[in-house]
Design a protein around this motif. Structure first.
Motif: not given
Length: 368
Positions: A5-10, A30-32, A48-53
């Protein structure tokens, strides 16, 4: 299949292709969740990408036990603090280029990652695409004989005519060398090996820039960095290459050429993953296009991140690691130091090229 699981900063301009590819191409990550200093950007990405958090800030993201790897896609001068904070929180980090805005920042980040036993990787990962992988295989198989040199050109007139927020390209951590240099130098060291010394001449041709793109059209940028750099690299192998990066010319030119004792290889734009790859051998008397013999021909950003995630699960080595990104950072700062101090600069770091990419049975699943 348990995904990393990947967490996006930015969630700025470059985030779109990462969001798209992690969602639709790479099947083992997948995107966390996401966060951004401008909450609307994070909200739009999540919708847009159905990201949970959506995290309120990066520290909340770092505290989430579900996040395995932090993806740092902030502005270059912010890379150090974001990566440092993530590592201190015990998270593996994959950062957009460059590793840091100066060599000292890179040294601290590499040391911290090693101290914590954490993985630290970063862009660019275009060298893992079909184009440059094909070029490397051609060189290793002797198609141009022994490499004796090369040349790279990244020539354009800046970003103020098209980028929505171009000011940072002319501030600390910006300029053509730190912006686009990582693509060219990463490609060159993966084709020709480690660099031992650099020399350069540098200048700032325009003290101010006028933004002509929206939403900042008409605003004036004070230029704080050199924007025209002519550099020379000496490789451990003895090969010598030239690299020109500039935001000061009106005619665009991109690409790399590698010169050998038996021919010349024309490498595709290192800001792309595909081709064309072209070869000249004197006995043929013409330049011919070479078929790409590796996967990932389209824009596959996040390939390096997916490779790092696979290494996290299996324990194998990953390709876009901090040994490479630090070597590239030292070369870039070496150019600027050489230009400022009018001397040759020795490069102390070394990295070991990783294995060529393999042909996956399923695109988006990396080899064990």
């Amino acid at each position: 299949m348990k995904k990393v699981k990947i967490g996006f900063v930015g969630c700025g301009a470059i985030s779109g292709i990462y969001l798209e590819n992690i969602t639709n191409l790479f099947k083992e990550i997948e995107i966390a969740g996401v966060c951004d200093l401008i909450p609307e950007r994070a909200k739009n990405a999540a919708e847009k990408y159905n990201i949970p958090k959506i995290y309120k800030d990066m520290h909340e993201l770092f505290a989430d036990p579900e996040v395995d790897i932090v993806l740092n896609i902030t502005r270059p001068y912010e890379h150090f603090e974001v990566t440092k904070s993530a590592l201190e929180a015990g998270k593996h980090v994959y950062s957009e280029k460059p590793l840091g805005a100066c060599l000292e920042e890179g040294k601290k980040l590499v040391a911290l990652a090693k101290e914590k036993g954490l993985m630290l990787g970063g862009a660019p990962d275009t060298f893992m695409g079909a184009g440059i992988q094909t070029c490397r295989k051609l060189i290793e198989d002797g198609y141009i004989g022994t490499p004796i040199g090369g040349a790279g050109f990244m020539m354009l007139h800046g970003h103020e005519s098209w980028h929505p927020d171009p000011e940072f390209y002319y501030k600390y951590g910006g300029g053509p060398m730190f912006d686009m240099g990582p693509y060219y130098i990463t490609a060159l060291v993966n084709l020709l090996g480690n660099v031992t010394d650099v020399h350069a001449m540098t200048k700032k041709s325009f003290e101010k820039r006028v933004i002509t793109s929206e939403p900042h059209c008409g605003e004036i940028i004070d230029v704080e960095v050199d924007t025209h750099i002519n550099g020379t690299m000496r490789f451990e192998s003895g090969a010598i290459a030239t690299l020109v990066t500039t935001f000061d010319t009106y005619k665009s030119q991109t690409g790399i050429e590698i010169y050998g004792t038996e021919g010349t290889l024309y490498v595709p734009d290192p800001n792309t993953f595909g081709g064309p790859v072209k070869l000249y051998r004197p006995e043929h008397g013409e330049i011919t296009e070479v078929p790409l013999t590796f996967s990932y021909k389209k824009n596959s950003r996040a390939l390096g991140l997916a490779d790092m995630a696979k290494a996290l699960v299996t324990g194998r080595r990953f390709r876009a690691n901090c040994d490479m990104t630090f070597h590239v950072l030292e070369i870039m700062e070496g150019f600027l130091t050489a230009g400022k101090e009018r001397r040759e600069v020795s490069i102390g770091s070394r990295f070991k090229k990783k294995e060529l990419m393999t042909h996956p049975p399923v695109i988006g699943i990396l080899e064990d």
